[in-house]
Design a protein around this motif. Structure first.
Motif, mmCIF file in Angstrom:
data_model
loop_
_atom_site.group_PDB
_atom_site.id
_atom_site.type_symbol
_atom_site.label_atom_id
_atom_site.label_comp_id
_atom_site.label_asym_id
_atom_site.label_seq_id
_atom_site.Cartn_x
_atom_site.Cartn_y
_atom_site.Cartn_z
ATOM 1 N N LEU B 207 0.751 -1.345 0.038
ATOM 2 C CA LEU B 207 -0.011 0.014 -0.009
ATOM 3 C C LEU B 207 0.929 1.322 0.130
ATOM 4 N N GLU B 208 1.918 1.023 0.691
ATOM 5 C CA GLU B 208 2.748 2.231 0.602
ATOM 6 C C GLU B 208 3.372 2.861 -0.665
ATOM 7 N N PHE B 209 3.758 1.606 -1.293
ATOM 8 C CA PHE B 209 4.244 2.019 -2.828
ATOM 9 C C PHE B 209 2.981 2.356 -3.767
ATOM 10 N N ILE B 210 1.689 1.673 -3.210
ATOM 11 C CA ILE B 210 0.649 2.182 -4.325
ATOM 12 C C ILE B 210 0.127 3.757 -3.972
ATOM 13 N N TRP B 211 -0.017 3.885 -2.751
ATOM 14 C CA TRP B 211 -0.314 5.194 -2.253
ATOM 15 C C TRP B 211 0.651 6.249 -2.910
ATOM 16 N N SER B 212 1.937 6.091 -2.495
ATOM 17 C CA SER B 212 2.992 6.955 -2.988
ATOM 18 C C SER B 212 3.061 7.119 -4.636
ATOM 19 N N ASN B 213 2.271 6.318 -5.324
ATOM 20 C CA ASN B 213 2.290 6.590 -6.559
ATOM 21 C C ASN B 213 0.762 6.997 -7.110
ATOM 22 N N GLY B 214 -0.059 7.658 -6.034
ATOM 23 C CA GLY B 214 -1.216 8.070 -6.327
ATOM 24 C C GLY B 214 -2.416 7.080 -6.620
ATOM 25 N N GLY B 215 -2.204 5.862 -6.206
ATOM 26 C CA GLY B 215 -2.862 4.778 -6.397
ATOM 27 C C GLY B 215 -3.929 4.478 -5.300
ATOM 28 N N GLU B 216 -5.076 3.777 -5.350
ATOM 29 C CA GLU B 216 -6.086 3.410 -4.298
ATOM 30 C C GLU B 216 -6.339 2.208 -4.103
ATOM 31 N N VAL B 217 -7.209 1.748 -3.128
ATOM 32 C CA VAL B 217 -7.863 0.160 -3.061
ATOM 33 C C VAL B 217 -9.272 0.558 -3.206
ATOM 34 N N LEU B 218 -9.717 1.437 -2.584
ATOM 35 C CA LEU B 218 -11.207 1.700 -2.398
ATOM 36 C C LEU B 218 -11.366 3.211 -2.656
ATOM 37 N N ASP B 219 -12.493 3.689 -3.440
ATOM 38 C CA ASP B 219 -12.652 4.852 -3.863
ATOM 39 C C ASP B 219 -14.369 4.978 -3.561
ATOM 40 N N LYS B 220 -14.580 5.606 -2.321
ATOM 41 C CA LYS B 220 -15.973 5.797 -1.911
ATOM 42 C C LYS B 220 -16.780 4.349 -1.938
ATOM 43 N N GLY B 221 -15.960 3.599 -1.215
ATOM 44 C CA GLY B 221 -16.565 2.208 -0.953
ATOM 45 C C GLY B 221 -16.333 1.219 -2.123
ATOM 46 N N LYS B 222 -16.134 1.647 -3.447
ATOM 47 C CA LYS B 222 -16.009 0.919 -4.302
ATOM 48 C C LYS B 222 -14.428 0.608 -4.720
ATOM 49 N N PRO B 223 -14.376 -0.658 -5.138
ATOM 50 C CA PRO B 223 -12.758 -1.138 -5.429
ATOM 51 C C PRO B 223 -12.324 -0.704 -6.708
ATOM 52 N N VAL B 224 -11.168 -0.131 -6.535
ATOM 53 C CA VAL B 224 -10.695 0.565 -7.619
ATOM 54 C C VAL B 224 -9.046 -0.056 -7.898
ATOM 55 N N LEU B 225 -9.071 -1.434 -7.688
ATOM 56 C CA LEU B 225 -7.786 -2.163 -7.403
ATOM 57 C C LEU B 225 -7.024 -1.991 -8.937
ATOM 58 N N ASP B 226 -7.699 -2.245 -9.983
ATOM 59 C CA ASP B 226 -6.932 -2.542 -11.256
ATOM 60 C C ASP B 226 -6.566 -1.404 -12.078
ATOM 61 N N SER B 227 -6.021 -0.451 -11.701
ATOM 62 C CA SER B 227 -5.848 0.756 -12.191
ATOM 63 C C SER B 227 -4.225 0.967 -12.584
ATOM 64 N N PRO B 228 -3.968 1.796 -13.747
ATOM 65 C CA PRO B 228 -2.458 1.439 -13.938
ATOM 66 C C PRO B 228 -1.550 1.956 -12.970
ATOM 67 N N ARG B 229 -2.025 2.958 -12.331
ATOM 68 C CA ARG B 229 -1.063 3.241 -11.106
ATOM 69 C C ARG B 229 -0.509 2.266 -10.187
ATOM 70 N N ASN B 230 -1.585 1.511 -9.710
ATOM 71 C CA ASN B 230 -1.563 0.246 -8.767
ATOM 72 C C ASN B 230 -0.438 -0.734 -9.704
ATOM 73 N N ALA B 231 -0.573 -1.004 -10.769
ATOM 74 C CA ALA B 231 0.142 -2.023 -11.230
ATOM 75 C C ALA B 231 1.822 -1.496 -11.681
ATOM 76 N N GLU B 232 1.689 0.070 -11.826
ATOM 77 C CA GLU B 232 3.142 0.433 -11.976
ATOM 78 C C GLU B 232 3.714 0.350 -10.436
ATOM 79 N N ALA B 233 3.084 0.518 -9.514
ATOM 80 C CA ALA B 233 3.726 0.288 -8.002
ATOM 81 C C ALA B 233 4.037 -1.093 -7.945
ATOM 82 N N LEU B 234 3.082 -1.904 -8.217
ATOM 83 C CA LEU B 234 3.572 -3.462 -7.955
ATOM 84 C C LEU B 234 4.682 -3.767 -8.847
#
Lengths: 283, 427
Positions: B207-234
């Motif tokens: 999560l620290e990598f994901i957040w520090s790349n502007g990524g998120e897990v939930l947005d207003k209670g909806k899952p937003v895991l499959d974003s390019p930012r999250n993938a970049e962080a992983l």
């Protein structure tokens, strides 16, 4: 009242008892599998086949399914081959035969959880006897490639004795005069094995296969204690997945769906074997 | 023969029933006819006698109330299981519960916690760090009071950075360049170690990598895991191991302590860990004493540093038979005076912001007060009652991406689908 009715009356209590302990739980799991049921939050909504539809596209389910099939196929065939070899050897006459037979049974007698812990230590990268003997530094249970094979080896070690003893019983039932007649006719050891031993042993082999395939397909304790399903779920079997969903996060709906699917798979496997068995018995 | 069998069975049956009898809730009254409350918590760090002294002070200030404190198993998973089993069974055998920051929404949603918002004065919630406050607030109710706080930080070797004329990295790419340069010249030194085993700590790290790349897990209670930012962080986490070679493959099976040992024996340049390691590094005889620095975690260009929030909160069991006494204890233990005592005696980091400007604390625990900025920005893991189910999905998927079994995109897409299913958004 004819004797048939009377017979039915005698069977009735058994039917009722069986329904209570098998049919009712199965139906109850079936009904739960059609719900979104989260025990913690008292959520229970009927969602029809949603769980099953999700299951079909659930990567984790297919991963667990493939792991289970791989584990079952590899461990059952190895156990059958090794077990047959051991049974053939034990069927000969030699000194200390009774003691040998008892020794062979030892791995089968050890509780699965205990032997899994034992193997976990043998597989240990730094202190394990396996790496010590091989002079290697392999992380057996930590590497995605080795972990499942390590579990198979443990299961083969543990269950081969069971297969060997059943096959030995089968060998004992083959009449000796068949062998004598064959030898008089000048048959070699290989053709005796192929034409007499194997065909007459076949019914026992099938029974062994039914037992072992069903057991291996539901494997839980051996792998769970050894690896917990890791690394990265490469050793997660269907039973482990169902356990985690059912009892670690209390998602009773989807967990029941998984349990039903395991049940259907095992049922299909046993039907298949039974068909082969009866087909062989008929002619 | 038959008789002896019957006797054996009856003896066995009696033995089996004994624990049941012993387990019956017995109304506990002390001689002064006061109340006894039971406080369950994990192992207290350092000297447990210090903690008991604090409870004795509470008993003196509140005559008639006796506090029995009971320690739970060390593993937080076992603690969680203990609470879930007992609270699902509506057990009133304990009154005050200490909870990991990720449990509170789940327990509150299950109806196991009393709303304790009345324990805070008007506006008092602003006296606490915002991260933990967000984690205990649900639908305008406050279900626990933050007790002590934790957050991920970057440890670095001051001596090595100085030797090579390097500054503390602010971005991830600076960290990679610095680590590559220094490990290229120092033998047997790892560049950057962190926690990558399939367990809760991996989610904290990822999560620290994901957040520090502007990524998120939930947005207003909806899952937003499959974003390019999250993938970049992983992908970056995996690249640290395979592409940049600054992280050894052993991190994929490492938890906190093995990484702390490596860093503590001088074998690593950078480490992500919790603040607890600091005191161990500064002990007499430590190989890195005086050479360790702590900084906020790096970030990706155009974003900001993000630390995963940890720490413990105190709540009151809904099934408690003495809720008033229990609330008094929660109020007492989370008060500024008690937090200060615990910070000085066992090193628990206070959740009240004002204490970081307390002269005694600044003098005696300068390291702790220097973490103020990091704690202020620390982010809770997704605040949802479903978090414990979600993390069961995230752990293996993140682990698969790290091990290279799945691409980051495939792992995130699979996680997204499973989280949607858990939240009841259809298949």
């Amino acid at each position: 009242m004819n004797s048939r009715d009377q017979g039915n009356r005698f069977v009735l209590p058994a039917v009722i008892a069986l329904s209570l302990v098998t049919v009712y739980p199965v139906l109850s799991v079936l009904s739960m599998s059609l719900h979104r049921k989260l025990l913690l939050f008292d959520i229970s909504e009927f969602t029809g086949l949603d769980n099953y539809r999700f299951l079909l596209s659930d990567d984790r389910f297919w991963n667990a399914f493939n792991n289970t099939v791989y584990f079952t196929a590899l461990s059952v065939s190895l156990e059958l081959l090794l077990g047959l070899g051991i049974a053939l050897l034990l069927n000969r006459t030699f000194r200390f035969k009774g003691a040998m037979t008892a020794l062979v049974l030892v791995p089968w007698a050890i509780p699965t959880a205990v032997s899994a812990r034992m193997w976990e230590w043998m597989y240990n990268t730094d202190f394990g006897i396996l790496n010590h003997l091989l002079g290697l530094k392999i992380n057996w249970l930590g590497s995605p490639f080795w972990a499942m094979n390590a579990a198979v080896v443990m299961d083969v070690w543990k269950t081969t004795p069971f297969v060997a003893i059943l096959l030995l019983a089968g060998l004992k039932m083959i009449p000796q005069d068949l062998y004598q007649a064959a030898r008089i006719d000048g048959a070699g050891a290989w053709s005796i094995f192929r034409r007499i031993t194997l065909p007459l042993l076949m019914p026992v082999v099938l029974v062994v296969l039914i037992f072992r395939t069903m057991d291996a397909f539901r494997v839980f304790d051996a792998v769970y204690v050894l690896t917990g399903g890791g690394p990265a779920n490469t050793t997660e079997t269907l039973s482990i997945y169902a356990y985690k969903v059912l009892f670690q996060t209390l998602q009773f709906g989807y967990g029941s769906t998984l349990a039903i699917v395991v049940f259907l798979c095992v049922g299909a496997i046993s039907l298949l074997y039974l068909r082969v068995l009866t087909a062989r018995a008929e002619p | 023969m038959f008789i002896s069998a019957v006797r054996v069975i009856s003896v066995l049956a009696t033995l089996c029933a004994l624990p049941l009898l012993a387990g019956c809730p017995v109304e506990q009254k002390n001689p002064r006819d006061g109340t006894t409350i039971v406080f369950k918590h994990g192992k207290i760090a350092g000297d447990p006698g210090q903690f008991r002294k604090l409870l004795d002070r509470f008993e003196r200030e509140n005559p008639g109330i006796t506090v029995k404190d009971e320690t739970l198993p060390a593993s937080t998973d076992e603690q969680h299981q203990y609470y879930v089993i007992n609270l699902e069974g509506k057990s009133g055998d304990f009154d005050v519960i200490s909870m990991d920051v990720i449990w509170v929404p789940e327990f509150a949603r299950a109806g196991w916690l009393l709303d304790v918002s009345h324990l805070l004065g008007p506006g008092e919630e602003n006296a606490f760090f915002p991260g933990p406050m967000r984690a205990v607030t649900m639908n305008d109710g406050i279900y626990a009071i933050p007790w002590y706080i934790d957050a991920g930080v970057l440890y670095y070797r001051k001596d090595l950075l100085k030797k090579y004329g390097r500054s503390v990295p602010e971005t991830w790419s600076e960290l990679v360049i610095t680590a590559q340069e220094i490990t290229g010249q120092e033998r047997g030194l790892y560049g950057f170690i962190w926690q990558g085993k399939q367990y809760e700590g991996l989610v904290c790290n990822a999560l620290e990598f994901i957040w520090s790349n502007g990524g998120e897990v939930l947005d207003k209670g909806k899952p937003v895991l499959d974003s390019p930012r999250n993938a970049e962080a992983l992908r970056f986490m995996r690249d640290l191991i395979v592409k940049y070679g600054v992280t050894p493959p052993l991190v994929t099976t490492a938890i906190e302590e093995p990484t702390r040992h490596l860093f503590g024996s001088g074998k690593a340049l950078f480490m992500r860990n919790w603040p607890y390691a600091w005191n161990i590094f500064e002990k007499q005889g430590s190989a890195v004493k005086g050479n360790v620095g702590v900084a906020p975690l790096p970030f990706f260009p155009g974003n900001r540093t993000a630390s995963t929030l940890g720490g413990w909160q105190l709540g009151v069991n809904r099934f408690s038979r003495q809720p008033e006494a229990a609330e008094k204890l929660v109020r007492f233990l989370t008060s500024p005076a008690s937090q200060k005592t615990l910070a000085l005696s066992v090193g628990y980091k206070p959740t009240r912001k004002a204490l970081y400007k307390d002269p005694d604390l600044m003098r005696q625990q300068p390291f702790m007060t220097s973490l103020y900025g990091i704690f202020l920005r620390a982010r809770p893991r997704p605040v949802t009652p479903y978090y414990l189910m979600m993390t069961q999905v995230l752990q293996p998927e993140f682990s698969a991406a790290l091990a290279g079994i799945k691409s980051p995109e495939a792992a995130l897409a699979s996680a997204q689908k499973q989280v949607r299913h858990i939240l009841g958004e259809g298949p």
